[in-house]
Design a protein around this motif. Structure first.
Motif, short mmCIF file in Angstrom:
data_model
loop_
_atom_site.label_atom_id
_atom_site.label_comp_id
_atom_site.label_asym_id
_atom_site.label_seq_id
_atom_site.Cartn_x
_atom_site.Cartn_y
_atom_site.Cartn_z
N VAL A 180 -19.23 8.26 3.48
CA VAL A 180 -19.17 9.65 3.03
C VAL A 180 -18.82 9.57 1.55
N GLY A 181 -19.79 9.89 0.68
CA GLY A 181 -19.56 9.70 -0.74
C GLY A 181 -19.70 8.23 -1.11
N SER A 182 -18.99 7.81 -2.12
CA SER A 182 -19.10 6.44 -2.63
C SER A 182 -18.29 5.44 -1.81
N ALA A 183 -18.56 4.16 -2.04
CA ALA A 183 -17.78 3.11 -1.38
C ALA A 183 -16.32 3.17 -1.81
N THR A 184 -16.08 3.49 -3.06
CA THR A 184 -14.71 3.62 -3.56
C THR A 184 -13.97 4.75 -2.84
N LEU A 185 -14.66 5.87 -2.66
CA LEU A 185 -14.07 7.00 -1.93
C LEU A 185 -13.69 6.59 -0.52
N MET A 186 -14.58 5.85 0.15
CA MET A 186 -14.32 5.45 1.53
C MET A 186 -13.16 4.45 1.61
N ALA A 187 -13.09 3.54 0.66
CA ALA A 187 -11.98 2.58 0.65
C ALA A 187 -10.65 3.32 0.51
N GLU A 188 -10.61 4.30 -0.40
CA GLU A 188 -9.39 5.09 -0.58
C GLU A 188 -9.06 5.90 0.68
N GLN A 189 -10.11 6.41 1.31
CA GLN A 189 -9.90 7.20 2.52
C GLN A 189 -9.32 6.35 3.66
N LEU A 190 -9.85 5.17 3.84
CA LEU A 190 -9.34 4.31 4.92
C LEU A 190 -7.91 3.85 4.63
N HIS A 191 -7.59 3.64 3.38
CA HIS A 191 -6.20 3.31 3.04
C HIS A 191 -5.27 4.50 3.30
N GLN A 192 -5.82 5.69 3.14
CA GLN A 192 -5.04 6.89 3.46
C GLN A 192 -4.71 6.94 4.95
N ILE A 193 -5.66 6.55 5.78
CA ILE A 193 -5.40 6.51 7.23
C ILE A 193 -4.32 5.48 7.55
N LEU A 194 -4.41 4.31 6.93
CA LEU A 194 -3.41 3.27 7.16
C LEU A 194 -2.02 3.75 6.73
N LYS A 195 -1.97 4.47 5.64
CA LYS A 195 -0.68 5.01 5.17
C LYS A 195 -0.12 6.01 6.18
N ALA A 196 -0.97 6.91 6.68
CA ALA A 196 -0.53 7.90 7.66
C ALA A 196 -0.08 7.23 8.96
N SER A 197 -0.74 6.13 9.33
CA SER A 197 -0.40 5.45 10.57
C SER A 197 0.97 4.80 10.53
N GLU A 198 1.56 4.67 9.34
CA GLU A 198 2.91 4.11 9.22
C GLU A 198 3.98 5.14 9.56
N LEU A 199 3.64 6.41 9.61
CA LEU A 199 4.61 7.43 9.98
C LEU A 199 5.04 7.22 11.43
N PRO A 200 6.32 7.43 11.73
CA PRO A 200 6.80 7.17 13.09
C PRO A 200 6.21 8.08 14.16
N ASN A 201 5.69 9.22 13.75
CA ASN A 201 5.13 10.19 14.71
C ASN A 201 3.62 10.15 14.79
N VAL A 202 2.99 9.14 14.15
CA VAL A 202 1.52 9.07 14.11
C VAL A 202 1.03 7.77 14.74
N THR A 203 0.06 7.89 15.63
CA THR A 203 -0.59 6.74 16.26
C THR A 203 -2.09 6.84 16.01
N VAL A 204 -2.69 5.78 15.50
CA VAL A 204 -4.13 5.76 15.24
C VAL A 204 -4.75 4.59 15.99
N ARG A 205 -5.79 4.89 16.77
CA ARG A 205 -6.50 3.83 17.48
C ARG A 205 -8.00 4.03 17.28
#
Length: 292
Positions: A180-205
């Protein structure tokens, strides 16, 4: 949620009085559709004190119930949630109920087969999504589009607020792989998911392609929301399953409907990668985008 609780209380009082919706509407000189909207807690209903008192009198409500219902009705008139400023510009009315439920939920489960869930989206990713034609937002109206993006970003405060809900997300692997958009945008987006998954109330699978056919393949994107319980352990609000389309949404709360989506979720949860392997896959795909 307060509106929905008030509507259910009025419905219970009507039924306790032995009145059908049709009979009550006739006695109140109201259309049946109006009474239905009141009992549904619809956003466009104003719970005017005089109208509520008339209903309570007809239903023979006790002094205790009368005091409670009038206090609830007054609270609905006084309360203005932060997202109300977006109604009509950036927020379709049919989505307004969802945001209210999302804000009140204690537990949210989301399945997303196509897009990064809105609660994880970066601003750049959200802008790409709202640039697409055919949705509820006019892609040609830049002001409306930017307000929709801002609303999506503000919603993410839900994850870090006091008493934040438990959020469990299952994403199809295609969500990670589809640019979605550029490769750079997607890399930043996936890192955003990883950051959110570190929250104690968030689970990502992640549900990998190798899992094969799964129940979610026939269900599409959905959310299941559960709500806090009172001091006796009773649900304050029944669970709700939410399904969104391009121009509207469906809200399901009947027990058999919730059971169906619980079964779909259970099937996917049994096939998805665990949290650790999901994070590894997200990181791997992010690195692939970074090298592109």
């Amino acid at each position: 949620m307060l509106r929905r609780q008030l509507g259910r209380k009025l419905e219970a009082l009507r039924k306790a009085a032995g009145l059908t919706m049709e009979k009550a509407a006739e006695e109140l000189d109201r259309a049946r559709a109006t009474l239905y909207r009141i009992e549904s807690g619809a956003e466009n209903v104003r719970f005017r004190a005089a109208d509520v008192k008339e209903m309570l009198k007809l239903y023979g409500a006790s002094d205790e119930d009368t005091e409670l219902v009038l206090a609830m009705a007054a609270a609905t008139r006084e309360n203005k949630n932060w997202w109300h400023d977006y109604v009509g510009s950036g927020l379709p009315r049919w989505f307004q109920l969802y945001i209210g439920l999302e804000a009140a939920a204690s537990d949210i489960r989301k399945y997303q087969p196509e897009l990064i869930p809105g609660l994880f989206q970066t601003r750049a990713y959200a802008e790409q999504v709202f640039n697409m034609p055919g949705g509820s937002i006019d892609a040609q109206d830049s002001d409306e589009r930017q307000r929709a993006v801002q609303l999506r970003i503000e919603r993410q405060g839900l994850l870090t607020r006091f008493a934040a809900p438990q959020l469990s997300v299952i994403m199809n692997e295609a969500v990670l792989r589809r640019p979605v958009g550029s490769a750079t945008l997607m890399a930043e987006q996936l890192h955003q998911i990883l950051k959110a998954s570190e929250l104690p109330n968030v689970t990502v699978r992640v549900l990998p392609f190798s899992s094969g056919l799964h129940a979610g393949a026939m269900a599409g994107a959905f959310s299941i929301m559960a709500f806090p319980r009172d001091s006796s352990g009773k649900e304050m609000e029944p669970p709700v399953a939410y399904l969104e389309a391009a121009t509207g949404a469906i809200y399901l709360d009947k027990p058999h409907e919730i059971a169906a989506y619980e079964a779909i979720w259970a099937d996917m949860a049994g096939r998805a990668l665990n949290e650790s392997r999901s994070k590894n896959l997200i990181q791997q795909v992010a690195e692939e985008y970074s090298r592109a």
